[in-house]
Design an enzyme around this catalytic site. Structure first.
Site, short mmCIF file in Angstrom:
data_model
loop_
_atom_site.label_atom_id
_atom_site.label_comp_id
_atom_site.label_asym_id
_atom_site.label_seq_id
_atom_site.Cartn_x
_atom_site.Cartn_y
_atom_site.Cartn_z
N GLU A 75 17.65 2.60 17.50
CA GLU A 75 17.35 3.92 17.68
C GLU A 75 17.03 4.21 19.19
O GLU A 75 16.53 3.57 20.27
CB GLU A 75 15.65 3.73 17.25
CG GLU A 75 15.75 3.66 15.57
CD GLU A 75 14.54 3.49 14.98
OE1 GLU A 75 13.53 3.74 15.66
OE2 GLU A 75 14.33 3.58 13.83
N ARG B 266 0.84 -1.18 0.05
CA ARG B 266 0.10 -0.10 0.04
C ARG B 266 0.74 1.17 0.16
O ARG B 266 0.47 2.22 -0.57
CB ARG B 266 -0.91 -0.13 1.37
CG ARG B 266 -2.00 -1.02 1.14
CD ARG B 266 -2.91 -1.09 2.22
NE ARG B 266 -3.68 0.20 1.92
CZ ARG B 266 -4.92 0.43 2.53
NH1 ARG B 266 -5.14 -0.14 3.94
NH2 ARG B 266 -5.46 1.75 2.49
N HIS C 75 12.74 8.79 12.91
CA HIS C 75 11.83 7.83 12.88
C HIS C 75 10.33 8.88 12.84
O HIS C 75 9.57 8.72 13.67
CB HIS C 75 11.70 7.02 13.93
CG HIS C 75 10.97 5.56 13.62
ND1 HIS C 75 11.31 4.34 13.96
CD2 HIS C 75 9.98 5.43 12.91
CE1 HIS C 75 10.68 3.58 13.74
NE2 HIS C 75 9.71 4.03 12.85
N ASP D 142 8.48 -7.11 -6.65
CA ASP D 142 7.98 -7.72 -5.11
C ASP D 142 7.59 -9.16 -5.58
O ASP D 142 6.66 -9.19 -6.63
CB ASP D 142 6.69 -6.72 -4.98
CG ASP D 142 5.97 -6.98 -3.70
OD1 ASP D 142 5.92 -8.22 -3.48
OD2 ASP D 142 5.57 -6.12 -2.92
N GLY E 264 8.26 8.52 10.12
CA GLY E 264 7.18 7.97 9.34
C GLY E 264 5.59 8.21 9.74
O GLY E 264 4.96 8.59 8.71
N ALA F 168 11.19 2.40 6.17
CA ALA F 168 10.30 1.24 6.39
C ALA F 168 10.87 0.56 7.92
O ALA F 168 10.08 0.77 8.79
CB ALA F 168 10.40 0.14 5.37
#
Length: 530
Positions: A261, A151, A279, A171, A281, A231
């Site tokens: 992290e 997605r 981070h 993919d 996202g 990701a």
């Protein structure tokens, strides 16, 4: 009548509170204040958190009335899912809340790399006017490579097409029809690496994908190319990336996620050709509000006894007690099924339910099967709500079939599918005994009888004497312990299927060595994850 208590342990949007509605006693606590959290959670039926509150076994055991833990976001690192499941507590999250934010951040990193925006800003803020030093490149007519066309990958494609780019993708679980619908050219991973000017990776983090972009892959890229990862930390080998960036193998990188992290003392942070963000996202107001509203709706469903689409550990809702034990079995069968489908994209899948439960509402088993099929092959968190959508996006035809007849077992559930190359695959399972033990009883038409385990090896080869001794020695030499084994064949001297359960993950190199030793047509490992 006393209202159920919903405990909010971190700041959430007003829309979240509104979505809960008037049917609950909503209370707040600072989730980082451990004593206050343990005291407040005692009476709670539900707790809503973000990322700062640790909902571990201690918190769960301190909450005897707790029915649902809701994480207003995607990641669940701060929730002990195993402890929650053991306690019968549902865990829900908001798996689709941040996909637009993640896609937009990816595009932001690509633009920042193309035009050196962060470095140019820093120089000018220090009074330096370095126009010639920060000459960039246009995205127009460049090739963008997307590794993982789920997605988020589809949203990135839609946005980058507007820049006049050519989008290619790798993919193995996307059909050519779906790629054509998106206007994307499917390539092998090596072809994508060699042709792309910008590469962005959107894969789940599994043993197979960890470090999937390393020294060999980076060397295949153009020396003018850039790579982006928003990701999962670890999909790109950070040591190999540092070497590639400092020796001119590639031009630059954009990173939002890291192996550790925060990335303390990482040499990547000091490189001039790297753009980094902490981070971010899901860090938009819109994503946070979507996440809060989504989990508030899930809490309402859970506390009213209805099916909760975003449950990550157990399915909620009014499910017949005879059907409920099959949910976990079918999800694991889905993981086995997707492992068998590695050779080519899946085009159709039938979920067949035979036996006594076929007369009941078994629709949840269809959702569970799809959840298992996509669990380890897409970058998104897979739930009961988005699994059908993932199938639809990939052009996979899905059917639920029932039959009251079951010859050998009270109930049998089978997954049968077709791949784009014409291959047919299948796996069947059942629950046996008073403990409802999960077993695989058929794979690709071969009868087997083996408990489902965390690590399963499937081998197909020409039946002949001595094969078991050969692979037994190879696994033994590699210190891989075989816990269980089943061999099935359809005729003497024909093709045989061996299924092993082993105590640990088997490295790809060992599998390839065994495959060559026994001249296997099929050799694969299937890892079953909770």
């Amino acid at each position: 009548m006393t209202k159920p208590i919903v405990l909010i342990a971190e700041e959430l949007s007003p829309a979240t509170i509104d979505a809960l509605g008037p049917d609950f006693d909503v209370r707040t606590v600072d989730g980082t204040d451990r004593p206050a959290l343990l005291e407040s959670v005692h009476a709670a039926s539900a707790i809503l958190v973000r990322s700062a509150t640790q909902v571990d076994a201690e918190v769960i055991s301190a909450a005897p009335n707790l029915k649902v833990i809701a994480r207003a976001g995607v990641g669940l690192d701060n929730v002990d899912i195993k402890a929650a499941t053991t306690a019968g507590v549902m865990v829900v999250n908001a798996p689709t809340s941040n996909i637009i934010s993640a896609a937009e951040l990816t595009v932001g990193h690509i633009l920042s790399l193309a035009r050196h925006i962060p470095a140019a800003h820093a120089a000018l803020a220090q009074g330096q006017w370095k126009r010639s030093q920060y000459t960039g490149t246009e995205l127009y007519e460049k090739t963008i490579g997307i590794i993982g066309l789920g997605r988020i990958g589809a949203l990135i494609t839609e946005r980058l097409k507007a820049f006049g780019t050519s989008v290619v993708a790798y993919d193995p679980y996307v059909t050519s029809a779906r790629a054509q619908q998106l206007g994307v050219t499917l390539l092998t991973l090596d072809e994508l690496l060699e042709q792309s000017d910008f590469i962005t990776i959107h894969m789940p983090k599994t043993p197979e994908t960890t470090g999937m972009i390393s020294t060999a892959q980076l060397k295949k890229m153009k020396n003018t190319a850039y790579v982006v990862n928003v990701a999962r930390g670890g999909l790109i080998d950070e040591d190999a990336l540092y070497t590639a960036l400092t020796t001119g193998v590639i031009a630059g990188a954009g990173l939002d996620v890291f192996v550790s992290e925060p990335p303390k003392d990482s040499p990547l942070l000091a490189l001039p050709n790297v753009v980094v963000t902490p981070h971010l996202g899901a860090s938009t107001d819109e994503a946070q509000e979507k996440a809060g509203v989504a989990v508030a709706k899930s809490v309402r469903l859970a506390l009213s006894g209805e099916l909760v689409p975003d449950a990550v550990n157990v399915a909620g809702g009014v499910i017949d007690p005879q059907v409920r034990p099959g949910i976990g079995l079918v999800e694991k069968l889905g993981q086995v099924f997707s492992g068998l489908a590695q050779s080519s994209p899946l085009t159709s899948v039938d979920i067949e339910v035979r036996g006594e439960i076929s007369n009941l509402d078994v629709s949840v088993l269809k959702l569970s099967a799809l959840k298992g099929i996509f669990k380890n092959v897409v970058s998104e968190s897979v739930s009961y709500v988005n699994a059908p959508l993932l199938a639809e996006q990939r052009g996979i035809e899905v059917r639920l079939l029932t039959d009251a007849e079951s010859a050998d077992y009270r109930n049998v559930i089978s997954l049968r599918g077709a791949l784009s190359d014409g291959t047919q695959i299948s796996v069947s399972g059942t629950l046996v005994g008073t403990k409802q033990n999960e077993k695989v009883i058929e794979i690709n038409g071969y009868e087997v009888d083996l408990p489902i385990d965390d690590h399963m090896i499937v081998m197909q080869y020409t039946d002949r004497p001595g094969i078991v001794a050969v692979y037994g020695k190879e696994f033994g030499d590699a210190q891989i312990n075989i816990a269980g084994m089943q061999i099935s064949r359809q005729k003497l001297g024909g093709t045989a299927l061996s299924v092993l359960t082993v105590d640990s993950h088997v490295p790809a190199g060992i599998l390839e060595k065994v495959r060559k030793a026994i001249k296997a047509d099929v050799m694969l490992e299937i890892d079953i994850t909770d």
